[in-house]
Scaffold this motif. Structure first.
Motif, PDB file in Angstrom:
ATOM      1  N   LYS A 136      -8.177  -7.104  -5.161  1.00  0.00           N
ATOM      2  CA  LYS A 136      -7.075  -6.528  -5.929  1.00  0.00           C
ATOM      3  C   LYS A 136      -6.339  -5.480  -5.084  1.00  0.00           C
ATOM      4  N   GLU A 139      -4.377  -7.118  -2.285  1.00  0.00           N
ATOM      5  CA  GLU A 139      -3.142  -7.713  -2.805  1.00  0.00           C
ATOM      6  C   GLU A 139      -2.065  -6.652  -3.036  1.00  0.00           C
ATOM      7  N   TYR A 142      -0.753  -5.599   0.309  1.00  0.00           N
ATOM      8  CA  TYR A 142       0.066  -6.676   0.873  1.00  0.00           C
ATOM      9  C   TYR A 142       1.439  -6.737   0.187  1.00  0.00           C
ATOM     10  N   ASN A 143       1.453  -6.577  -1.144  1.00  0.00           N
ATOM     11  CA  ASN A 143       2.717  -6.622  -1.884  1.00  0.00           C
ATOM     12  C   ASN A 143       3.655  -5.484  -1.477  1.00  0.00           C
ATOM     13  N   LYS A 148      -1.525  -7.855   5.356  1.00  0.00           N
ATOM     14  CA  LYS A 148      -2.856  -7.867   4.745  1.00  0.00           C
ATOM     15  C   LYS A 148      -3.795  -6.986   5.558  1.00  0.00           C
TER      16      LYS A 148
END
Length: 157
Positions: A136, A139, A142-143, A148
């Motif tokens: 989580k 992510e 990364y967003n 990453k």
């Protein structure tokens, strides 16, 4: 070359002045159109003559790319850019960690800008003692960053 340009500019100015004087003292009538055409051709020839006299070599204006990449200034700019990118990535990660109320053991970031201008992220890892849901968090990072991270828990190396 500068001297040749200066001479050409002087010739163009002189041609414009002479053409203007002839135009002023020129009589009205049928001869007027012919004289105006002759003055225009004379001025045009003066302007074009620069290209026959000036030894113009495009190689004089070509930038030697190897000199740019080998220069000390280029290395300094790359170094500052690398530091800036590392700091901005670090800030983005810490903002996410603070919002999630998570404490990281260490944040490792190493960015390199190569001679051809490409940006390589050599290391982007975040170490934690423990973490409930690493996927989580990965992510979310990364967003926000488009990169990453490598999540390292205390049991991993």
């Amino acid at each position: 070359m500068i001297e040749q340009i200066r001479e050409w500019v002087f010739a163009v100015c002189a041609a414009a002045a002479i053409g203007g004087l002839i135009n002023i003292i020129m009589p009205e009538g049928g001869l007027s159109k012919t004289l105006k055409s002759v003055i225009s051709v004379f001025f045009l020839c003066t302007v074009i003559s620069a290209f026959t006299k000036i030894d113009f070599d495009i190689a004089d204006f070509k930038i030697n790319e190897n000199k740019i990449y080998e220069s000390k200034e280029f290395e300094e700019i790359n170094s500052v850019s690398e530091e800036y990118l590392e700091e901005e990535l670090y800030k983005s990660v810490t903002e996410i960690l603070e919002a999630e109320e998570i404490s990281a053991k260490d944040i490792l970031i190493k960015i390199n800008i190569s001679e051809n201008g490409s940006i390589d992220i050599n290391k982007f890892a975040i170490a934690f003692e423990q973490l409930e849901d690493p996927f989580k968090l990965e992510e979310k990072i990364y967003n926000k960053t488009g990169i990453k991270p490598n999540i390292i828990l205390s049991g991993e190396s």
